[in-house]
Write an enzyme that holds these catalytic residues in place. Sequence first.
Site, mmCIF file in Angstrom:
data_model
loop_
_atom_site.group_PDB
_atom_site.id
_atom_site.type_symbol
_atom_site.label_atom_id
_atom_site.label_comp_id
_atom_site.label_asym_id
_atom_site.label_seq_id
_atom_site.Cartn_x
_atom_site.Cartn_y
_atom_site.Cartn_z
ATOM 1 N N ILE A 111 1.626 24.922 12.363
ATOM 2 C CA ILE A 111 0.560 25.393 13.236
ATOM 3 C C ILE A 111 0.870 26.766 13.837
ATOM 4 O O ILE A 111 -0.016 27.421 14.395
ATOM 5 C CB ILE A 111 0.292 24.360 14.364
ATOM 6 C CG1 ILE A 111 -1.129 24.492 14.922
ATOM 7 C CG2 ILE A 111 1.319 24.464 15.469
ATOM 8 C CD1 ILE A 111 -2.230 24.148 13.954
ATOM 9 N N ARG A 223 6.963 30.189 3.848
ATOM 10 C CA ARG A 223 7.256 28.763 3.751
ATOM 11 C C ARG A 223 7.633 28.289 2.354
ATOM 12 O O ARG A 223 8.225 27.216 2.205
ATOM 13 C CB ARG A 223 6.056 27.953 4.260
ATOM 14 C CG ARG A 223 5.657 28.283 5.684
ATOM 15 C CD ARG A 223 6.817 28.154 6.666
ATOM 16 N NE ARG A 223 6.394 28.400 8.040
ATOM 17 C CZ ARG A 223 7.194 28.331 9.103
ATOM 18 N NH1 ARG A 223 8.479 28.033 8.918
ATOM 19 N NH2 ARG A 223 6.738 28.572 10.308
#
Length: 301
Positions: A111, A223
Amino acid sequence: MPLTPDQIAEIESQRANPRPTLRAVSDGMEAHLYRAHQVLDHGFIRVIDYMGDDAAIVQAARVSYGAGTKHVQNDEGLIRYLMRHWHSTPFEMCEVKLHVKLPVFVARQWIRHRTANVNEYSARYSILDREFYIPAPEQLAAQSTVNNQGRGEVLSGAEAARVLETLKRDAAQCYDDYEAMLSQDGQQGLARELARMNLPMNIYTQWYWKTDLHNLFHFLRLRADAHAQYEIRVYAEAISACVKDWVPLAYAAFEDYRMGGVTLSAKAIAVLKRRLAGEAVEQADSGMSKGEWREFCEVWG
């Protein structure tokens, strides 16, 4: 089980009723629509919807830059030019919406990528399932002695068994207490919005996550990198496989310039020039910190 029988039935029903459309369609992404790709032990990602394709990136760029791109001979060349020169808005013309099931501690990392639209399963209104992420033995590792954010040596033997038992025991106990606190069986109980605070970070949650391709590439660059935490990296890798099929030209440029490329500081460029001139340069006279030098040497030796 990543998907419930009801979810599987819904997906098969949706896939069994294709509809004609006049909008841009990516054959590669159509193959992924609604299909669940399993991640970790109980998680998944699945593409719910998307907008645009490689052609949408080119279309937007030629409107935006006009005559400035006429020297580019083809779509692939233009997309590579845009990626190479860090033009972002043409990539924002493509969007994707994902349904993701993931552990809460992974969601809290995820998030931080704030340039997205998110709607998460609410434990204020619904009761969370008894599903927890329990790492595979090869993912149980000690703290890295080099990187404060990373893992070091993999645990083994009695130490690994002790950690796994603790994770399983604590998760089960916390969920038992969660159930016991909820209003049920004639008890007044505790409100769901309060009872959830006792749940562990490895319980699974779900959300819908929608973002544009520019910001998705930024997410994947961080990521899907080898240095990212394993538990979020495997989600990024699953998404990457879908994106590669969705916008193959843009993804190839992304792999080349972002994932496969490196950004050099002025000090790093100066060191490379000195090395090319035959000078032996060490960290002490490079002008770099120890961390910078270590990262430089990982790439350049």
